[in-house]
Motif scaffolding. Structure first.
Motif, PDB file in Angstrom:
ATOM      1  N   CYS A 154       0.800  -1.168   0.150  1.00  0.00           N
ATOM      2  CA  CYS A 154       0.093  -0.049  -0.187  1.00  0.00           C
ATOM      3  C   CYS A 154       0.658   1.104   0.094  1.00  0.00           C
ATOM      4  O   CYS A 154       1.657   1.371   0.867  1.00  0.00           O
ATOM      5  CB  CYS A 154      -0.851  -0.063   1.124  1.00  0.00           C
ATOM      6  N   GLU A 155       0.741   1.847  -0.869  1.00  0.00           N
ATOM      7  CA  GLU A 155       1.353   3.317  -1.052  1.00  0.00           C
ATOM      8  C   GLU A 155       0.481   4.444  -0.959  1.00  0.00           C
ATOM      9  O   GLU A 155      -0.228   4.428  -1.895  1.00  0.00           O
ATOM     10  CB  GLU A 155       2.348   3.192  -2.549  1.00  0.00           C
ATOM     11  N   LEU A 156       0.812   5.421  -0.163  1.00  0.00           N
ATOM     12  CA  LEU A 156      -0.084   6.561  -0.077  1.00  0.00           C
ATOM     13  C   LEU A 156       0.693   7.981  -0.289  1.00  0.00           C
ATOM     14  O   LEU A 156       1.747   7.877  -0.073  1.00  0.00           O
ATOM     15  CB  LEU A 156      -0.586   6.605   1.589  1.00  0.00           C
ATOM     16  N   GLU A 157      -0.021   8.679  -1.183  1.00  0.00           N
ATOM     17  CA  GLU A 157       0.455  10.035  -1.593  1.00  0.00           C
ATOM     18  C   GLU A 157       0.209  11.054  -0.233  1.00  0.00           C
ATOM     19  O   GLU A 157      -0.706  10.816   0.417  1.00  0.00           O
ATOM     20  CB  GLU A 157       0.152  10.422  -2.712  1.00  0.00           C
ATOM     21  N   GLY A 158       1.053  12.064  -0.151  1.00  0.00           N
ATOM     22  CA  GLY A 158       0.691  13.299   0.524  1.00  0.00           C
ATOM     23  C   GLY A 158       1.648  13.038   1.761  1.00  0.00           C
ATOM     24  O   GLY A 158       2.247  11.899   2.155  1.00  0.00           O
ATOM     25  N   SER A 188      -4.400  13.478   4.291  1.00  0.00           N
ATOM     26  CA  SER A 188      -5.368  12.564   3.571  1.00  0.00           C
ATOM     27  C   SER A 188      -5.937  11.762   4.298  1.00  0.00           C
ATOM     28  O   SER A 188      -5.117  10.840   5.200  1.00  0.00           O
ATOM     29  CB  SER A 188      -4.576  12.065   2.480  1.00  0.00           C
ATOM     30  N   PHE A 189      -7.338  11.503   4.260  1.00  0.00           N
ATOM     31  CA  PHE A 189      -7.920  10.504   5.166  1.00  0.00           C
ATOM     32  C   PHE A 189      -8.608   9.313   4.393  1.00  0.00           C
ATOM     33  O   PHE A 189      -9.065   9.514   3.131  1.00  0.00           O
ATOM     34  CB  PHE A 189      -9.219  11.375   5.796  1.00  0.00           C
ATOM     35  N   GLN A 226      -0.536   0.070   8.281  1.00  0.00           N
ATOM     36  CA  GLN A 226       0.600   0.101   8.508  1.00  0.00           C
ATOM     37  C   GLN A 226       1.260   1.328   7.533  1.00  0.00           C
ATOM     38  O   GLN A 226       2.211   1.772   7.794  1.00  0.00           O
ATOM     39  CB  GLN A 226       1.289  -1.075   8.067  1.00  0.00           C
ATOM     40  N   ALA A 227       0.602   1.586   6.526  1.00  0.00           N
ATOM     41  CA  ALA A 227       1.081   2.718   5.720  1.00  0.00           C
ATOM     42  C   ALA A 227       0.523   4.040   6.089  1.00  0.00           C
ATOM     43  O   ALA A 227       0.990   5.081   5.843  1.00  0.00           O
ATOM     44  CB  ALA A 227       0.544   2.519   4.192  1.00  0.00           C
TER      45      ALA A 227
END
Length: 339
Positions: A154-158, A188-189, A226-227
Motif C-alpha cells: 500500500c503506497e499512500l501519497e501526501g 489525506s483521510f 501500516q502505511a
C-alpha cells in the motif's frame, strides 16, 4: 485448556477469534444470514442459530465453552449444553450487551447467565462493577493481541495519511469527523467500512481529502493501517472499547480516539484523546501531526505493555477454567486491569 470452543452469533468477530486462538481453542461464527434481522423473522433466525450451536457443541464436545454477547440469547444453547454436561462456560460481554437499548432491556437474562458462568469478560471497570453487583464474577479483558494477515502493498501519497476505521454505527460521529477533515486539508483521510450503509449524500458531500475505501480484506486493511501515520477510532458512547484502536497499537501505529475514561485507561500512551466534536477531532489530528514521532514511539511502548498485560489475563482465565466446580472462586476477583 484443551478443546476450548468459542461461539459467536455474528458473521465475523476478530475479538472472538483472537481470544480462542490465544487460548489454544477454536472460534466458530454461527450465523443464519438468510433470515435477516427484521422483527418478523429474527425469532426464526435465533431458533436456527440455537439448533446450529447445540449441534456444534454436541459434535465438538468441548471442555470449555466461550460465548459472545450480544445477543444474550446466544447464551441459551451454551447454558443448556453446559448444564447437562457439567462443562464450564464463559461469557464475553461486549459493551452493547449492557448499553445498547436493544439489549439493555434484557439485562435480567444477562444477569441469569452471568451468575452461572465461570466468569463474564468485560472491557472496563464500569461494566465489571455492574456484573459484580449481580453476584457474578467479572474479568476485564480490554483487548486481545491480534493475529494479522500478511499486508498487501500500500503506497499512500501526501505528507500525512490517517485512516478512520468505521462500521457506520449510530455511536460513530461521522458527520463531526467529516467536518474536522475539511479543517485539515494537509491530511489525506482513508475511511474504511461498508459504504452501502451510508446515504449517498454523505458520500457525495465528503471533503476532497477524504477517500472511502469500502470494506477491505484483512490483507488490504493491514497494509493500509501500516502505511498510515495514525489510525482514528471514534465513538460518542461512553464505556465503549475501540477495537480498531488496539489493533492499530498492535501494528505499531499511534491513535486518535475519543476522550472517555475507559479509553484513557486502555490507551494511556501513543494516543490523542479528543471530544467527539468537529473542533475537538480537528485539534487532535493537528496535535498528532505536530508530535507524531513522540506518539509513534509511545505506541510501541504501549504495544509491549499490552502484550505483558494479556499474559497476566490469560493466566488468570486459565486458572479459573482449570478449577473444579467445588473450588469455583468467589465472584469478586478480576484479572489485572493495568500493568
Amino acid at each position: 485448556m484443551s478443546r476450548l470452543l468459542f461461539i459467536s452469533w455474528a458473521p465475523y468477530c476478530s475479538r472472538s477469534d483472537g481470544i480462542a486462538r490465544r487460548l489454544g481453542g477454536e472460534s466458530y461464527m454461527v450465523y443464519s444470514s438468510g433470515w435477516g434481522s427484521h422483527p418478523a423473522t429474527v425469532l426464526f433466525k435465533y431458533l436456527s442459530q440455537t439448533i446450529k450451536s447445540l449441534w456444534l457443541l454436541i459434535r465438538k464436545r468441548p471442555a470449555v465453552v466461550f460465548v459472545m454477547a450480544p445477543p444474550v440469547i446466544a447464551c441459551v444453547p451454551v447454558w443448556l449444553y453446559c448444564s447437562v454436561t457439567g462443562t464450564p462456560f464463559v461469557i464475553d460481554a461486549h459493551t452493547g450487551a449492557f448499553l445498547n437499548p436493544r439489549w439493555s432491556r434484557l439485562q435480567w437474562i444477562q444477569r441469569f447467565f452471568s451468575r452461572r458462568a465461570r466468569t463474564t469478560i468485560v472491557t472496563n471497570t464500569y461494566l465489571q462493577k455492574r456484573v459484580q453487583e449481580w453476584g457474578a464474577a467479572a474479568t476485564i479483558v480490554r483487548d486481545v493481541p491480534v493475529y494479522f494477515a500478511a499486508p498487501s502493498p500500500c503506497e499512500l501519497e501526501g505528507k500525512w495519511n490517517m485512516t478512520l476505521v468505521a462500521s457506520f454505527c449510530d455511536d460513530e460521529p461521522l458527520d463531526e469527523f467529516l467536518a474536522a477533515a475539511a479543517e485539515c486539508p494537509e491530511v489525506s483521510f482513508h475511511v474504511t467500512g461498508n459504504t452501502k450503509k451510508l446515504p449517498s449524500e454523505t458520500l457525495n458531500s465528503a471533503p476532497a481529502n477524504v477517500r472511502f475505501t469500502g470494506f477491505l480484506s484483512d490483507s488490504d486493511y493491514v497494509g493500509l493501517v501500516q502505511a498510515s501515520d495514525a489510525v482514528i477510532a471514534l465513538t460518542d458512547r461512553d464505556h465503549t472499547m475501540q477495537r480498531a484502536a488496539y489493533e492499530a497499537i498492535y501494528l505499531g501505529r499511534p491513535v486518535v480516539t475519543s476522550d472517555f475514561d475507559c479509553l484513557r485507561e486502555a490507551f494511556p500512551l501513543g494516543t490523542v484523546h479528543v471530544p467527539p466534536t468537529s473542533e475537538g477531532i480537528a485539534a487532535g489530528i493537528r496535535e498528532m501531526c505536530r508530535e507524531h514521532d513522540h506518539y509513534e514511539q509511545d505506541a510501541e511502548t504501549l504495544r509491549a505493555r499490552k502484550l505483558d498485560v494479556w499474559e497476566d489475563v490469560a493466566t488468570h482465565l486459565r486458572s479459573l477454567l482449570e478449577m473444579s466446580d467445588e473450588n469455583k472462586p468467589n465472584p469478586v476477583p478480576c484479572a489485572p486491569t493495568s500493568k
